[in-house]
Enzyme design. Structure first.
Site, PDB file in Angstrom:
ATOM      1  N   ASP A  36     -25.345   5.728 -18.525  1.00  0.00           N
ATOM      2  CA  ASP A  36     -24.659   4.651 -19.239  1.00  0.00           C
ATOM      3  C   ASP A  36     -24.216   5.227 -20.587  1.00  0.00           C
ATOM      4  O   ASP A  36     -25.061   5.538 -21.438  1.00  0.00           O
ATOM      5  CB  ASP A  36     -25.635   3.472 -19.425  1.00  0.00           C
ATOM      6  CG  ASP A  36     -24.984   2.293 -20.126  1.00  0.00           C
ATOM      7  OD1 ASP A  36     -23.999   2.500 -20.879  1.00  0.00           O
ATOM      8  OD2 ASP A  36     -25.459   1.156 -19.935  1.00  0.00           O
ATOM      9  N   THR A 101      -5.620   4.569 -23.709  1.00  0.00           N
ATOM     10  CA  THR A 101      -4.697   3.638 -23.053  1.00  0.00           C
ATOM     11  C   THR A 101      -3.443   3.320 -23.865  1.00  0.00           C
ATOM     12  O   THR A 101      -3.461   3.373 -25.105  1.00  0.00           O
ATOM     13  CB  THR A 101      -5.453   2.316 -22.759  1.00  0.00           C
ATOM     14  OG1 THR A 101      -4.536   1.350 -22.235  1.00  0.00           O
ATOM     15  CG2 THR A 101      -6.057   1.719 -24.027  1.00  0.00           C
ATOM     16  N   TYR A 125      -9.574  -5.537 -25.222  1.00  0.00           N
ATOM     17  CA  TYR A 125      -9.649  -4.236 -24.532  1.00  0.00           C
ATOM     18  C   TYR A 125      -8.951  -3.163 -25.366  1.00  0.00           C
ATOM     19  O   TYR A 125      -9.510  -2.093 -25.625  1.00  0.00           O
ATOM     20  CB  TYR A 125      -9.005  -4.361 -23.148  1.00  0.00           C
ATOM     21  CG  TYR A 125      -8.745  -3.049 -22.457  1.00  0.00           C
ATOM     22  CD1 TYR A 125      -9.788  -2.298 -21.915  1.00  0.00           C
ATOM     23  CD2 TYR A 125      -7.445  -2.542 -22.343  1.00  0.00           C
ATOM     24  CE1 TYR A 125      -9.548  -1.085 -21.280  1.00  0.00           C
ATOM     25  CE2 TYR A 125      -7.189  -1.329 -21.713  1.00  0.00           C
ATOM     26  CZ  TYR A 125      -8.241  -0.608 -21.184  1.00  0.00           C
ATOM     27  OH  TYR A 125      -8.002   0.589 -20.567  1.00  0.00           O
TER      28      TYR A 125
HETATM   29  N1  LIG Z   1      -6.585   1.266 -15.000  1.00  0.00           N
HETATM   30  C1  LIG Z   1      -5.520   1.359 -15.781  1.00  0.00           C
HETATM   31  O1  LIG Z   1      -4.442   0.799 -15.499  1.00  0.00           O
HETATM   32  C2  LIG Z   1      -5.583   2.168 -17.045  1.00  0.00           C
HETATM   33  C3  LIG Z   1      -4.446   2.224 -17.870  1.00  0.00           C
HETATM   34  C4  LIG Z   1      -4.505   2.979 -19.033  1.00  0.00           C
HETATM   35  C5  LIG Z   1      -5.664   3.671 -19.352  1.00  0.00           C
HETATM   36  N2  LIG Z   1      -6.752   3.583 -18.547  1.00  0.00           N
HETATM   37  C6  LIG Z   1      -7.947   4.335 -18.925  1.00  0.00           C
HETATM   38  O2  LIG Z   1      -8.181   5.311 -17.932  1.00  0.00           O
HETATM   39  C7  LIG Z   1      -9.579   5.572 -17.825  1.00  0.00           C
HETATM   40  C8  LIG Z   1     -10.017   5.470 -16.376  1.00  0.00           C
HETATM   41  O3  LIG Z   1      -9.772   4.139 -15.931  1.00  0.00           O
HETATM   42  P1  LIG Z   1      -9.994   3.700 -14.421  1.00  0.00           P
HETATM   43  O4  LIG Z   1      -8.785   2.957 -14.006  1.00  0.00           O
HETATM   44  O5  LIG Z   1     -10.486   4.841 -13.604  1.00  0.00           O
HETATM   45  O6  LIG Z   1     -11.158   2.655 -14.636  1.00  0.00           O
HETATM   46  P2  LIG Z   1     -12.237   2.103 -13.593  1.00  0.00           P
HETATM   47  O7  LIG Z   1     -11.765   2.319 -12.196  1.00  0.00           O
HETATM   48  O8  LIG Z   1     -12.587   0.738 -14.053  1.00  0.00           O
HETATM   49  O9  LIG Z   1     -13.463   3.099 -13.813  1.00  0.00           O
HETATM   50  C9  LIG Z   1     -14.252   3.045 -14.975  1.00  0.00           C
HETATM   51  C10 LIG Z   1     -15.619   3.525 -14.582  1.00  0.00           C
HETATM   52  O10 LIG Z   1     -16.455   3.456 -15.753  1.00  0.00           O
HETATM   53  C11 LIG Z   1     -17.703   2.949 -15.343  1.00  0.00           C
HETATM   54  N3  LIG Z   1     -18.426   2.359 -16.463  1.00  0.00           N
HETATM   55  C12 LIG Z   1     -18.338   1.122 -16.983  1.00  0.00           C
HETATM   56  N4  LIG Z   1     -19.215   0.965 -17.999  1.00  0.00           N
HETATM   57  C13 LIG Z   1     -19.888   2.147 -18.095  1.00  0.00           C
HETATM   58  C14 LIG Z   1     -20.917   2.612 -18.925  1.00  0.00           C
HETATM   59  N5  LIG Z   1     -21.467   1.828 -19.874  1.00  0.00           N
HETATM   60  N6  LIG Z   1     -21.351   3.884 -18.762  1.00  0.00           N
HETATM   61  C15 LIG Z   1     -20.846   4.686 -17.811  1.00  0.00           C
HETATM   62  N7  LIG Z   1     -19.863   4.293 -16.974  1.00  0.00           N
HETATM   63  C16 LIG Z   1     -19.390   3.038 -17.129  1.00  0.00           C
HETATM   64  C17 LIG Z   1     -17.395   1.933 -14.276  1.00  0.00           C
HETATM   65  O11 LIG Z   1     -18.540   1.709 -13.500  1.00  0.00           O
HETATM   66  P3  LIG Z   1     -18.873   0.218 -12.929  1.00  0.00           P
HETATM   67  O12 LIG Z   1     -17.672  -0.165 -12.131  1.00  0.00           O
HETATM   68  O13 LIG Z   1     -20.111   0.430 -12.149  1.00  0.00           O
HETATM   69  O14 LIG Z   1     -19.055  -0.641 -14.144  1.00  0.00           O
HETATM   70  C18 LIG Z   1     -16.289   2.660 -13.507  1.00  0.00           C
HETATM   71  O15 LIG Z   1     -16.838   3.476 -12.500  1.00  0.00           O
HETATM   72  C19 LIG Z   1     -10.255   4.567 -18.771  1.00  0.00           C
HETATM   73  O16 LIG Z   1     -10.499   5.191 -20.003  1.00  0.00           O
HETATM   74  C20 LIG Z   1      -9.222   3.491 -18.960  1.00  0.00           C
HETATM   75  O17 LIG Z   1      -9.366   2.827 -20.195  1.00  0.00           O
HETATM   76  C21 LIG Z   1      -6.735   2.858 -17.401  1.00  0.00           C
END
Ligand SMILES: NC(=O)c1ccc[n+]([C@@H]2O[C@H](COP(=O)([O-])OP(=O)(O)OC[C@H]3O[C@@H](n4cnc5c(N)ncnc54)[C@H](OP(=O)(O)O)[C@@H]3O)[C@@H](O)[C@H]2O)c1
Length: 298
Positions: A36, A101, A125
């Site tokens: 975490d 982001t 966010y």
């Molecule tokens: N998705 C988008 O459209 C988007 C756009 C721009 C930027 N981003 C950025 O890109 C990156 C990757 O995003 P993604 O889409 O892969 O997100 P995601 O699918 O939601 O994955 C995030 C991961 O982080 C884990 N997590 C949450 N809280 C945590 C904690 N306290 N400690 C350790 N792990 C934790 C989650 O686990 P659980 O599910 O078990 O909580 C999940 O496996 C992030 O930095 C996000 O802000 C995303």
């Protein structure tokens, strides 16, 4: 160890771990239940046990609407988490590659946003992610912050997979047409991240290889045009295409406001690392091709 990856169970984390498995890079992947990032002692212990050359932080609280009512958790994960990793990286001499982001911007600019543009998030966010960037910048000299946008891929939940599911269930879909951004394929972003890691693991980062960078699919579009392209391509693979209706943001109320324009200008990372994402339509076609082949073989 070459790399320690956090958030390894997320849509980007899974793709990074998969691609690292095909590369010569050694990677320790820790999912949320294994580390975490908001727990400082646990982060310091994990980093000093693994001793990575590079830490990739793909962990995040990404539930944009839920964050409005859960500010504390959003900041614990998106601000305290990167702060803890930055402290651990600084202590051990590792490079921290942190993902951020497009939602750090308010969306009022008519052109794509550059790294030098002023940030002004309009939802919790975005605020929490900006606080994470600031913590990394002030704590760890050897950092690479990558802002990306409109992320989709084969793993986890995202707009493309939601469209494909809803397309099967409904005859008509109403999609917002007045928000602009850059769809970014996790396959492309993961490859870019690992290419950056390679340079740092080899002790050979480019001269301008630290700091803040934008990386997103080339070109820009609206959610409506994105959906049209998803169904145009998936229809060719035999999937049903619903009728699409373009609607305004005001017709689709959400708990968190979204920036109207969050397209990212990505020339800085190309100049530093020679990295340029493919046009978003090509990446989408590649993702859907793999998705349909996986579907037919499973
Ligand atoms: N998705 C988008 O459209 C988007 C756009 C721009 C930027 N981003 C950025 O890109 C990156 C990757 O995003 P993604 O889409 O892969 O997100 P995601 O699918 O939601 O994955 C995030 C991961 O982080 C884990 N997590 C949450 N809280 C945590 C904690 N306290 N400690 C350790 N792990 C934790 C989650 O686990 P659980 O599910 O078990 O909580 C999940 O496996 C992030 O930095 C996000 O802000 C995303």
């Amino acid at each position: 160890m070459d790399i320690l990856l956090t958030g390894a169970g997320g849509q980007l984390g899974v793709e990074i771990a998969r691609q690292a498995g095909d590369s010569a890079l050694e990677l320790t992947a820790l999912a949320h239940h294994e580390l975490d990032v908001s727990e400082r002692e646990a982060v310091l212990d994990a980093v000093s046990a693994v001793r990575p050359r590079v830490i990739i932080n793909a962990a995040a609280y990404t539930a944009v609407d839920d964050a409005e009512a859960d500010r504390q958790t959003a900041f614990a994960v998106n601000s305290d988490g990167p702060a803890n990793l930055a402290e651990a990286a600084e202590k051990t001499g590792a490079t921290l590659v942190h993902i951020s982001t497009d939602y750090v911007f308010d969306g009022s600019k008519s052109l794509p946003y550059a790294e030098t543009d002023e940030t002004s998030p309009i939802n919790v966010y975005g605020e929490s992610k900006l606080a994470g960037e600031t913590a990394v910048q002030s704590t760890c000299a050897r950092h690479v912050i990558l802002r990306t946008s409109w992320l989709y891929g084969l793993h986890g939940g995202n707009f493309v997979k939601t469209m494909l599911r809803l397309g099967k269930e409904r005859d008509v879909l109403r999609i917002v047409s007045d928000q602009t951004g850059c769809p970014t394929y996790t396959g492309d972003l993961a490859a870019a991240i690992l290419s950056i890691c390679r340079r740092h693991v080899d002790g050979n980062p480019p001269q301008d290889g630290f700091g803040l960078f934008h990386y997103a699919g080339a070109g820009q579009t609206s959610w409506y045009e994105f959906a049209r392209e998803i169904f145009r391509l998936s229809n060719a693979f035999g999937m049903k295409a619903p009728r699409l209706e373009a609607i305004a943001t005001t017709d689709f109320p959400a708990k968190a406001p979204r920036p109207q324009n969050s397209a990212l200008e990505c020339s800085k990372i190309e100049a530093a690392y020679g990295l340029r994402a493919r046009p978003w339509r090509s990446s989408l076609a590649g993702m859907l091709d793999t998705f349909s082949r996986d579907r037919n073989t499973s």
